[in-house]
Design an enzyme around this catalytic site. Structure first.
Site, mmCIF file in Angstrom:
data_model
loop_
_atom_site.group_PDB
_atom_site.id
_atom_site.type_symbol
_atom_site.label_atom_id
_atom_site.label_comp_id
_atom_site.label_asym_id
_atom_site.label_seq_id
_atom_site.Cartn_x
_atom_site.Cartn_y
_atom_site.Cartn_z
ATOM 1 N N GLU A 53 126.717 50.509 38.412
ATOM 2 C CA GLU A 53 125.708 49.533 37.960
ATOM 3 C C GLU A 53 124.421 50.290 37.614
ATOM 4 O OE1 GLU A 53 125.253 46.339 37.062
ATOM 5 O OE2 GLU A 53 123.142 46.886 36.840
ATOM 6 N N GLN A 54 123.903 50.032 36.411
ATOM 7 C CA GLN A 54 122.719 50.775 35.977
ATOM 8 C C GLN A 54 121.440 50.391 36.746
ATOM 9 O OE1 GLN A 54 122.231 49.862 31.817
ATOM 10 N NE2 GLN A 54 121.806 47.705 32.177
ATOM 11 N N ARG A 126 121.378 32.825 41.527
ATOM 12 C CA ARG A 126 122.172 33.988 41.099
ATOM 13 C C ARG A 126 122.157 35.106 42.134
ATOM 14 N NH1 ARG A 126 123.752 34.867 35.505
ATOM 15 N NH2 ARG A 126 123.466 32.875 34.531
ATOM 16 N N TYR A 233 119.158 21.236 38.553
ATOM 17 C CA TYR A 233 120.075 21.057 39.685
ATOM 18 C C TYR A 233 119.552 21.830 40.889
ATOM 19 C CZ TYR A 233 122.023 25.459 37.685
ATOM 20 O OH TYR A 233 122.186 26.713 37.158
ATOM 21 N N ASP A 313 131.268 38.900 29.646
ATOM 22 C CA ASP A 313 130.446 38.811 28.435
ATOM 23 C C ASP A 313 130.680 39.989 27.488
ATOM 24 O OD1 ASP A 313 129.315 36.462 29.286
ATOM 25 O OD2 ASP A 313 127.238 37.174 29.225
HETATM 26 C C1 LIG Z 1 120.287 30.780 30.679
HETATM 27 C C2 LIG Z 1 121.719 31.022 31.061
HETATM 28 C C3 LIG Z 1 122.368 30.159 31.935
HETATM 29 C C4 LIG Z 1 123.706 30.366 32.286
HETATM 30 N N1 LIG Z 1 124.318 29.514 33.166
HETATM 31 C C5 LIG Z 1 125.614 29.689 33.493
HETATM 32 C C6 LIG Z 1 126.255 28.809 34.434
HETATM 33 O O1 LIG Z 1 125.641 27.876 34.960
HETATM 34 N N2 LIG Z 1 127.568 29.040 34.748
HETATM 35 C C7 LIG Z 1 128.281 30.069 34.198
HETATM 36 O O2 LIG Z 1 129.487 30.221 34.510
HETATM 37 N N3 LIG Z 1 127.689 30.937 33.317
HETATM 38 C C8 LIG Z 1 126.379 30.774 32.972
HETATM 39 N N4 LIG Z 1 125.768 31.649 32.100
HETATM 40 C C9 LIG Z 1 126.536 32.784 31.555
HETATM 41 C C10 LIG Z 1 126.593 33.911 32.588
HETATM 42 O O3 LIG Z 1 125.294 34.259 33.024
HETATM 43 C C11 LIG Z 1 127.278 35.138 31.985
HETATM 44 O O4 LIG Z 1 128.435 34.743 31.303
HETATM 45 C C12 LIG Z 1 127.655 36.114 33.093
HETATM 46 O O5 LIG Z 1 126.491 36.588 33.738
HETATM 47 C C13 LIG Z 1 128.454 37.279 32.523
HETATM 48 O O6 LIG Z 1 128.735 38.176 33.559
HETATM 49 P P1 LIG Z 1 129.151 39.675 33.224
HETATM 50 O O7 LIG Z 1 129.354 40.326 34.554
HETATM 51 O O8 LIG Z 1 130.244 39.700 32.224
HETATM 52 O O9 LIG Z 1 127.893 40.306 32.476
HETATM 53 P P2 LIG Z 1 126.412 40.525 32.998
HETATM 54 O O10 LIG Z 1 125.984 39.457 33.919
HETATM 55 O O11 LIG Z 1 125.588 40.755 31.775
HETATM 56 O O12 LIG Z 1 126.496 41.870 33.832
HETATM 57 C C14 LIG Z 1 126.626 43.113 33.207
HETATM 58 C C15 LIG Z 1 126.158 44.168 34.178
HETATM 59 O O13 LIG Z 1 126.433 45.463 33.618
HETATM 60 C C16 LIG Z 1 125.321 46.290 33.809
HETATM 61 N N5 LIG Z 1 125.381 47.320 32.764
HETATM 62 C C17 LIG Z 1 125.228 47.148 31.418
HETATM 63 N N6 LIG Z 1 125.379 48.307 30.768
HETATM 64 C C18 LIG Z 1 125.655 49.232 31.712
HETATM 65 C C19 LIG Z 1 125.915 50.633 31.672
HETATM 66 N N7 LIG Z 1 125.940 51.314 30.518
HETATM 67 N N8 LIG Z 1 126.146 51.282 32.835
HETATM 68 C C20 LIG Z 1 126.127 50.626 34.015
HETATM 69 N N9 LIG Z 1 125.868 49.300 34.123
HETATM 70 C C21 LIG Z 1 125.648 48.613 32.981
HETATM 71 C C22 LIG Z 1 124.129 45.347 33.727
HETATM 72 O O14 LIG Z 1 122.978 45.893 34.356
HETATM 73 C C23 LIG Z 1 124.655 44.110 34.439
HETATM 74 O O15 LIG Z 1 124.431 44.145 35.814
HETATM 75 C C24 LIG Z 1 124.427 31.459 31.731
HETATM 76 C C25 LIG Z 1 123.777 32.336 30.862
HETATM 77 C C26 LIG Z 1 122.450 32.131 30.523
HETATM 78 C C27 LIG Z 1 121.780 33.095 29.575
#
Ligand SMILES: Cc1cc2nc3c(=O)[nH]c(=O)nc-3n(C[C@H](O)[C@H](O)[C@H](O)COP(=O)(O)OP(=O)(O)OC[C@H]3O[C@@H](n4cnc5c(N)ncnc54)[C@H](O)[C@@H]3O)c2cc1C
Length: 417
Positions: A53-54, A126, A233, A313
């Site tokens: 994790e960065q 979160r 909520y 994502d």
């Molecule tokens: C306003 C908002 C509200 C939302 N509400 C909801 C909800 O109610 N319910 C729901 O299910 N979803 C919700 N979402 C969507 C949800 O937040 C995302 O889909 C989810 O966080 C994706 O998780 P992830 O782990 O794939 O990516 P991320 O959460 O983006 O995590 C990626 C991680 O990788 C790290 N990283 C990136 N590049 C590197 C690298 N090169 N080296 C090391 N680490 C790195 C980052 O620092 C980060 O910690 C919402 C989104 C937004 C914007």
């Protein structure tokens, strides 16, 4: 907590590196909800992993998250139910209302709120969700967590994958990129495909519940208006109210959980809205309003190449209009672990496992991505179109709009989880 351990040991990095090398099986880039859940799901199958994790720690700035029953099913499978129930708020339903009059348009009943053992809706801060995941991962002998570890390079041969962070090389048998919407790994594998600004900005703020003059009830409130919508909520066992206020506007392209905006601008954005909305905005701290520009990307055709795949994502960035983006990352993690179970080792096995995972996940995540996009239009209708939408909802108010999505059993394709 983790950064202290790892950064404090940075002068001993070669020692840490050797021990990681002995243990590493799967390398996970990104320690968000997707990356941490992946590590836990793999550990449940006896597969070792290292999460890079960065950020310097796993905390996430103030905002709430809704975790639907389709995702809480996975978190319960990981044994996290008691921890989640301690920190979450469990709503009974979501109420959709007209922006100005507050007229009730629809009720989405969360009948999965059944007691222990059911798969509830969790409304969480979160940070609380990340803490549950990271603390549990830290306790596992099969998971190594590295913070302050920005991955800058990845390579693979037939025999292994390799990554570089902070000048150190780490190798493993598979690499899972859970590095978010701007995934470095996706760009390396498939080339640059920049995410597009959707024209929507999401305001976020937390309000202490004891400051509010009246209770909002054990529900999620969703208010639809022309070019905007407002969601509130409870989180933290009901002690805080999370507000997400989405506005169509240009001129703001920053994606960040920590970028602040002016409360007065938010107030202007919702001028003329119902008293409940005014009441919530007026109780937000002047410095506690955050702005996030919403970006989007079309569904991808391919997620994996040999020993490397994408998750969350990184491969299916999803707008928050169904509150399912993180849920999809959590489901991905469960399926990935099932597909890699017994398959780490030979290159062909790993690659086949990743292809199976991708094939099992693409249709579902595409449906949610496109459904979320469609909701962006439906929520923000104005004029006659909004009137027609509202009439059809009022005629049939007690719907289970999302029921088929919530009922999805990610383990159904496998013999037993
Ligand atoms: C306003 C908002 C509200 C939302 N509400 C909801 C909800 O109610 N319910 C729901 O299910 N979803 C919700 N979402 C969507 C949800 O937040 C995302 O889909 C989810 O966080 C994706 O998780 P992830 O782990 O794939 O990516 P991320 O959460 O983006 O995590 C990626 C991680 O990788 C790290 N990283 C990136 N590049 C590197 C690298 N090169 N080296 C090391 N680490 C790195 C980052 O620092 C980060 O910690 C919402 C989104 C937004 C914007």
């Amino acid at each position: 907590m983790f950064n202290k351990v790892l950064l404090g040991e940075s002068q001993h990095r070669p020692v840490l590196f050797c021990s990681l090398m002995q243990n590493a099986q799967v390398l996970i880039v990104g320690g968000g909800i997707g990356g941490l859940t992946t590590a836990l799901c793999l550990a449940a199958k006896g597969i070792r992993s290292v999460v890079f994790e960065q950020s310097v720690d796993f905390s996430q700035a103030g905002a709430g998250i809704q975790i639907g029953p389709n995702a809480s099913r996975v978190l319960h499978q990981l044994g996290l139910e008691a921890k989640l129930r301690r920190t979450a708020f469990l709503p009974t339903q979501a109420e959709i209302r007209q922006w100005k009059t507050g007229r009730l348009l629809s009720i989405n009943v969360f009948d999965s709120n059944a007691g222990e053992g059911g798969f509830p809706h969790y409304h969480l801060h979160r940070s609380d969700l990340i803490s549950v995941l990271a603390d549990t991962a830290q306790e596992s002998p099969l998971i190594q967590l590295q913070t302050g570890a920005k991955v800058v390079e990845i390579t693979q041969t037939e025999a292994q994958v390799e990554l570089i962070e902070n000048g150190s090389r780490h190798s493993g048998e598979a690499l899972i990129a859970a590095d978010g919407i701007h995934s470095m790994v996706r760009e390396k594998l498939f080339g640059l495909d920049a995410a597009q600004f959707t024209g929507n900005v999401a305001w976020r703020a937390l309000v202490p519940a004891n400051k509010l003059p009246r209770s909002l009830g054990p529900v999620a409130g969703v208010w639809w208006g022309p070019g905007k919508h407002f969601v509130h909520y409870y989180v933290r066992g009901g002690s805080m109210v999370n507000c997400v206020c989405v506005v169509e506007k240009s001129g703001w392209h920053v994606e960040s959980w920590v970028e602040r905006g002016e409360r007065d601008e938010l107030k202007r954005d919702f001028t003329g809205w119902n008293d409940t909305i005014q009441m919530l905005i007026s109780h937000m701290g002047m410095d506690d309003c955050y702005k996030w520009a919403l970006f989007d990307r079309a569904p991808m055709q391919q997620w994996s190449k040999s020993r490397i795949t994408l998750l969350g994502d990184a491969c299916h960035a999803t707008l928050p209009f169904m509150a399912q983006g993180a849920a999809m990352a959590i489901e991905d993690a469960a399926v990935l672990a099932e597909c890699l179970n017994g398959r780490t080792g030979a290159a062909i096995d790993v690659a086949n496992g990743l292809i199976e995972y991708e094939n099992l996940r693409k249709t579902r995540t595409r449906k949610i991505q496109l459904g979320s996009r469609r909701n962006a239009t439906i929520f923000h209708l104005g004029g006659v179109k909004a009137w027609v939408r509202n009439q059809s909802m009022i005629a049939n108010p007690a719907k289970r709009i999302m029921q088929s999505i919530y009922n999805f059993d990610v383990y159904a394709d496998f013999d037993e989880p």
